[in-house]
Design a protein around this motif. Structure first.
Motif, PDB file in Angstrom:
ATOM      1  N   HIS A 131      24.286 -53.206  10.920  1.00  0.00           N
ATOM      2  CA  HIS A 131      25.097 -53.334   9.703  1.00  0.00           C
ATOM      3  C   HIS A 131      24.717 -54.568   8.901  1.00  0.00           C
ATOM      4  CE1 HIS A 131      27.671 -49.914  10.513  1.00  0.00           C
ATOM      5  NE2 HIS A 131      27.737 -50.314  11.760  1.00  0.00           N
ATOM      6  N   ALA A 132      23.435 -54.961   8.966  1.00  0.00           N
ATOM      7  CA  ALA A 132      22.920 -56.113   8.219  1.00  0.00           C
ATOM      8  C   ALA A 132      23.679 -57.385   8.557  1.00  0.00           C
ATOM      9  CB  ALA A 132      22.961 -55.847   6.715  1.00  0.00           C
ATOM     10  N   ILE A 133      24.026 -57.542   9.822  1.00  0.00           N
ATOM     11  CA  ILE A 133      24.680 -58.752  10.307  1.00  0.00           C
ATOM     12  C   ILE A 133      23.761 -59.402  11.336  1.00  0.00           C
ATOM     13  CG2 ILE A 133      26.641 -59.715  11.560  1.00  0.00           C
ATOM     14  CD1 ILE A 133      28.343 -57.445  10.461  1.00  0.00           C
ATOM     15  N   GLY A 134      23.458 -60.668  11.143  1.00  0.00           N
ATOM     16  CA  GLY A 134      22.609 -61.391  12.077  1.00  0.00           C
ATOM     17  C   GLY A 134      23.121 -62.799  12.283  1.00  0.00           C
ATOM     18  N   ARG A 135      22.448 -63.513  13.146  1.00  0.00           N
ATOM     19  CA  ARG A 135      22.873 -64.877  13.464  1.00  0.00           C
ATOM     20  C   ARG A 135      21.856 -65.867  12.919  1.00  0.00           C
ATOM     21  NH1 ARG A 135      26.737 -66.747  16.532  1.00  0.00           N
ATOM     22  NH2 ARG A 135      27.111 -64.705  17.456  1.00  0.00           N
ATOM     23  N   SER A 136      22.329 -66.762  12.073  1.00  0.00           N
ATOM     24  CA  SER A 136      21.499 -67.829  11.529  1.00  0.00           C
ATOM     25  C   SER A 136      22.224 -69.156  11.753  1.00  0.00           C
ATOM     26  CB  SER A 136      21.224 -67.576  10.043  1.00  0.00           C
ATOM     27  OG  SER A 136      22.430 -67.541   9.300  1.00  0.00           O
ATOM     28  N   ARG A 137      21.765 -70.203  11.087  1.00  0.00           N
ATOM     29  CA  ARG A 137      22.389 -71.515  11.278  1.00  0.00           C
ATOM     30  C   ARG A 137      23.865 -71.520  10.900  1.00  0.00           C
ATOM     31  NH1 ARG A 137      17.881 -75.822   8.925  1.00  0.00           N
ATOM     32  NH2 ARG A 137      16.227 -75.322  10.446  1.00  0.00           N
ATOM     33  N   GLY A 138      24.231 -70.660   9.976  1.00  0.00           N
ATOM     34  CA  GLY A 138      25.619 -70.605   9.541  1.00  0.00           C
ATOM     35  C   GLY A 138      26.495 -69.702  10.371  1.00  0.00           C
ATOM     36  N   GLY A 139      25.970 -69.184  11.490  1.00  0.00           N
ATOM     37  CA  GLY A 139      26.731 -68.255  12.318  1.00  0.00           C
ATOM     38  C   GLY A 139      26.361 -66.825  11.984  1.00  0.00           C
ATOM     39  N   LEU A 140      27.326 -65.914  12.020  1.00  0.00           N
ATOM     40  CA  LEU A 140      27.074 -64.521  11.665  1.00  0.00           C
ATOM     41  C   LEU A 140      26.997 -64.402  10.143  1.00  0.00           C
ATOM     42  CD1 LEU A 140      29.385 -62.591  14.144  1.00  0.00           C
ATOM     43  CD2 LEU A 140      26.923 -62.964  14.294  1.00  0.00           C
ATOM     44  N   GLY A 152      19.477 -62.209 -16.104  1.00  0.00           N
ATOM     45  CA  GLY A 152      20.290 -62.509 -14.936  1.00  0.00           C
ATOM     46  C   GLY A 152      21.203 -61.392 -14.491  1.00  0.00           C
ATOM     47  N   ARG A 153      20.782 -60.126 -14.669  1.00  0.00           N
ATOM     48  CA  ARG A 153      21.590 -58.985 -14.245  1.00  0.00           C
ATOM     49  C   ARG A 153      20.844 -58.237 -13.147  1.00  0.00           C
ATOM     50  NH1 ARG A 153      21.997 -56.869 -20.328  1.00  0.00           N
ATOM     51  NH2 ARG A 153      19.757 -57.082 -19.943  1.00  0.00           N
ATOM     52  N   ALA A 154      21.548 -57.864 -12.108  1.00  0.00           N
ATOM     53  CA  ALA A 154      20.925 -57.304 -10.910  1.00  0.00           C
ATOM     54  C   ALA A 154      20.249 -55.973 -11.198  1.00  0.00           C
ATOM     55  CB  ALA A 154      21.971 -57.129  -9.813  1.00  0.00           C
ATOM     56  N   LEU A 155      18.962 -55.882 -10.826  1.00  0.00           N
ATOM     57  CA  LEU A 155      18.228 -54.628 -10.918  1.00  0.00           C
ATOM     58  C   LEU A 155      18.239 -53.880  -9.594  1.00  0.00           C
ATOM     59  CD1 LEU A 155      15.098 -55.658 -13.017  1.00  0.00           C
ATOM     60  CD2 LEU A 155      16.827 -53.991 -13.673  1.00  0.00           C
ATOM     61  N   ALA A 156      18.099 -54.614  -8.492  1.00  0.00           N
ATOM     62  CA  ALA A 156      18.080 -53.994  -7.168  1.00  0.00           C
ATOM     63  C   ALA A 156      18.358 -55.069  -6.133  1.00  0.00           C
ATOM     64  CB  ALA A 156      16.732 -53.328  -6.890  1.00  0.00           C
ATOM     65  N   PHE A 157      18.873 -54.645  -4.999  1.00  0.00           N
ATOM     66  CA  PHE A 157      19.110 -55.587  -3.908  1.00  0.00           C
ATOM     67  C   PHE A 157      19.072 -54.854  -2.580  1.00  0.00           C
ATOM     68  CE2 PHE A 157      22.975 -54.737  -6.370  1.00  0.00           C
ATOM     69  CZ  PHE A 157      23.703 -53.954  -5.492  1.00  0.00           C
ATOM     70  N   ILE A 158      18.782 -55.609  -1.535  1.00  0.00           N
ATOM     71  CA  ILE A 158      18.686 -55.100  -0.171  1.00  0.00           C
ATOM     72  C   ILE A 158      19.462 -56.044   0.730  1.00  0.00           C
ATOM     73  CG2 ILE A 158      17.110 -54.795   1.787  1.00  0.00           C
ATOM     74  CD1 ILE A 158      15.037 -53.744  -0.066  1.00  0.00           C
ATOM     75  N   LEU A 159      20.164 -55.488   1.697  1.00  0.00           N
ATOM     76  CA  LEU A 159      20.902 -56.279   2.672  1.00  0.00           C
ATOM     77  C   LEU A 159      20.134 -56.340   3.980  1.00  0.00           C
ATOM     78  CD1 LEU A 159      24.493 -54.823   2.128  1.00  0.00           C
ATOM     79  CD2 LEU A 159      23.426 -56.770   0.974  1.00  0.00           C
ATOM     80  N   THR A 160      20.036 -57.537   4.549  1.00  0.00           N
ATOM     81  CA  THR A 160      19.413 -57.722   5.856  1.00  0.00           C
ATOM     82  C   THR A 160      20.262 -58.698   6.667  1.00  0.00           C
ATOM     83  OG1 THR A 160      18.071 -59.616   5.186  1.00  0.00           O
ATOM     84  CG2 THR A 160      17.112 -57.430   4.847  1.00  0.00           C
ATOM     85  N   PRO A 161      20.032 -58.795   7.961  1.00  0.00           N
ATOM     86  CA  PRO A 161      20.667 -59.872   8.730  1.00  0.00           C
ATOM     87  C   PRO A 161      20.276 -61.233   8.163  1.00  0.00           C
ATOM     88  CG  PRO A 161      19.726 -58.236  10.203  1.00  0.00           C
ATOM     89  CD  PRO A 161      19.265 -57.880   8.819  1.00  0.00           C
ATOM     90  N   GLY A 162      21.121 -62.218   8.371  1.00  0.00           N
ATOM     91  CA  GLY A 162      20.944 -63.515   7.717  1.00  0.00           C
ATOM     92  C   GLY A 162      19.676 -64.250   8.065  1.00  0.00           C
ATOM     93  N   GLN A 163      19.058 -63.941   9.203  1.00  0.00           N
ATOM     94  CA  GLN A 163      17.864 -64.682   9.610  1.00  0.00           C
ATOM     95  C   GLN A 163      16.579 -64.100   9.036  1.00  0.00           C
ATOM     96  OE1 GLN A 163      19.653 -62.736  11.549  1.00  0.00           O
ATOM     97  NE2 GLN A 163      18.419 -61.537  12.970  1.00  0.00           N
ATOM     98  N   ALA A 164      16.655 -63.027   8.257  1.00  0.00           N
ATOM     99  CA  ALA A 164      15.446 -62.389   7.714  1.00  0.00           C
ATOM    100  C   ALA A 164      14.742 -63.330   6.746  1.00  0.00           C
ATOM    101  CB  ALA A 164      15.813 -61.086   7.015  1.00  0.00           C
ATOM    102  N   ALA A 165      13.408 -63.327   6.791  1.00  0.00           N
ATOM    103  CA  ALA A 165      12.608 -64.201   5.935  1.00  0.00           C
ATOM    104  C   ALA A 165      12.475 -63.615   4.539  1.00  0.00           C
ATOM    105  CB  ALA A 165      11.227 -64.409   6.550  1.00  0.00           C
ATOM    106  N   ASP A 166      12.389 -64.501   3.547  1.00  0.00           N
ATOM    107  CA  ASP A 166      12.250 -64.057   2.165  1.00  0.00           C
ATOM    108  C   ASP A 166      10.918 -63.355   1.928  1.00  0.00           C
ATOM    109  OD1 ASP A 166      14.707 -64.980   1.441  1.00  0.00           O
ATOM    110  OD2 ASP A 166      13.992 -66.824   0.497  1.00  0.00           O
ATOM    111  N   THR A 167       9.832 -63.947   2.421  1.00  0.00           N
ATOM    112  CA  THR A 167       8.496 -63.463   2.055  1.00  0.00           C
ATOM    113  C   THR A 167       8.255 -62.017   2.462  1.00  0.00           C
ATOM    114  OG1 THR A 167       6.139 -63.986   2.185  1.00  0.00           O
ATOM    115  CG2 THR A 167       7.434 -64.298   4.199  1.00  0.00           C
ATOM    116  N   SER A 168       8.861 -61.582   3.560  1.00  0.00           N
ATOM    117  CA  SER A 168       8.660 -60.209   4.020  1.00  0.00           C
ATOM    118  C   SER A 168       9.471 -59.197   3.227  1.00  0.00           C
ATOM    119  CB  SER A 168       9.019 -60.093   5.502  1.00  0.00           C
ATOM    120  OG  SER A 168      10.389 -60.404   5.706  1.00  0.00           O
TER     121      SER A 168
END
Length: 298
Positions: A131-140, A152-168
């Motif tokens: 459910h795009a929930i992960g553990r990072s420095r800030g917790g879940l 500045g208006r959203a065209l698209a977005f994707i949800l991932t767990p918090g520890q996912a890297a930006d570059t990928s």
């Protein structure tokens, strides 16, 4: 716009996108009331059970919200308002991409999940086990990877767990752009992408070149040092690129605007689908608000 009221002008645009009332069965709940209740809930961040009585039974509102999320109705609302802006020439295709981390409230972290499961890469489709929930420095946490237009208006977005890297996530996020025009195929490619030092991998640059998308992405210091040891083609980041890069902050303003909704700034939804639907509604109303301001200025 007040905290819980969808204006007549806004409803005239998005109202026809919601399922029509059936002629048989129980008396249906008013569609506009459901949308206003969902907007109130995400603006305030309150639990569903705390919906004001003027909206009716909270469980009825929630079941309609979830049913429409599963049927991709909220995503189609966002796509519709983007399409209208595109058709009137109000969409800036010099885009910016970045991500933001959202803390998961304890009410949203009660479901069992597979911590090694894949991310929710697709705009539509079945729920991922985590459910795009992960553990990072800030917790879940949940990370929202977002690309916005030049205003500045959203065209698209994707949800991932918090520890996912930006570059990928650059390619998957840009791959979610789909803005229909009046005729022909939907547009899926921006003219240019502005990104910070979290995205300057060779793979990302190669993908952008292959798809004819100009890039304004500065190199990291370690990449510059590596090229000094092993000479290669330098990355052009002169005065013209620096001037373009100053416009990258529009994505930060987009995040700030979306996070004015407390239900977006702090995730209490148990499923990625529900949180994604709330993001779609917040982003759609943002598009409509900027469109109304543009029309008033002309």
């Amino acid at each position: 716009m007040s905290r819980d009221v969808i204006s007549d002008q806004v409803w005239a645009v998005i109202g026809p996108l919601f399922p029509s009332v059936r002629a048989t069965g129980r008396p249906p709940v008013d569609r506009r009331t459901v949308v206003e209740a969902v907007a109130w809930r995400y603006r305030t961040g309150a639990p569903w059970r705390d919906l004001p009585s003027r909206f009716g039974n909270w469980n009825t509102i929630y079941r309609n919200f979830r049913r429409w999320a599963t049927a991709e109705v909220w995503a189609r609302v966002l796509e519709k308002v983007q399409s209208l802006a595109y058709q009137r020439g109000d969409l800036d295709w010099v885009t910016s991409i970045d991500s933001t981390v959202v803390r998961v409230h304890q009410q949203g972290a009660t479901l069992p999940r597979d911590t090694g499961a894949g991310s929710n890469y697709k705009k539509f489709g079945p729920e991922t086990p985590d459910h795009a929930i992960g553990r990072s420095r800030g917790g879940l946490t949940t990370r929202t990877h977002l690309v916005c237009d030049g205003r500045g208006r959203a065209l698209a977005f994707i949800l991932t767990p918090g520890q996912a890297a930006d570059t990928s996530m650059l390619v998957p996020t840009l791959g979610q752009i789909r803005v229909p025009g009046a005729v022909g195929r939907p547009r899926t490619r921006p003219d240019r992408v502005l990104a910070d030092k979290g995205y300057p991998s060779k793979a990302n640059r190669a993908w952008l070149r292959a798809h004819g998308i100009a890039a304004t992405i500065p190199e990291r210091d370690d990449q510059i040092a590596h090229r000094r040891n092993r000479p290669g083609r330098p990355i052009d980041f002169g005065e013209q690129q620096r001037a373009r890069y100053r416009g990258r902050n529009v994505v930060e303003r987009c995040f700030n605007r979306l996070k004015q909704w407390r239900g977006i700034a702090l995730r209490s939804d148990k499923t990625a689908g529900s949180y994604h639907a709330g993001l779609c509604l917040a982003a759609a109303l943002h598009w409509l608000a900027t469109g109304q301001r543009s029309a008033a200025q002309t």
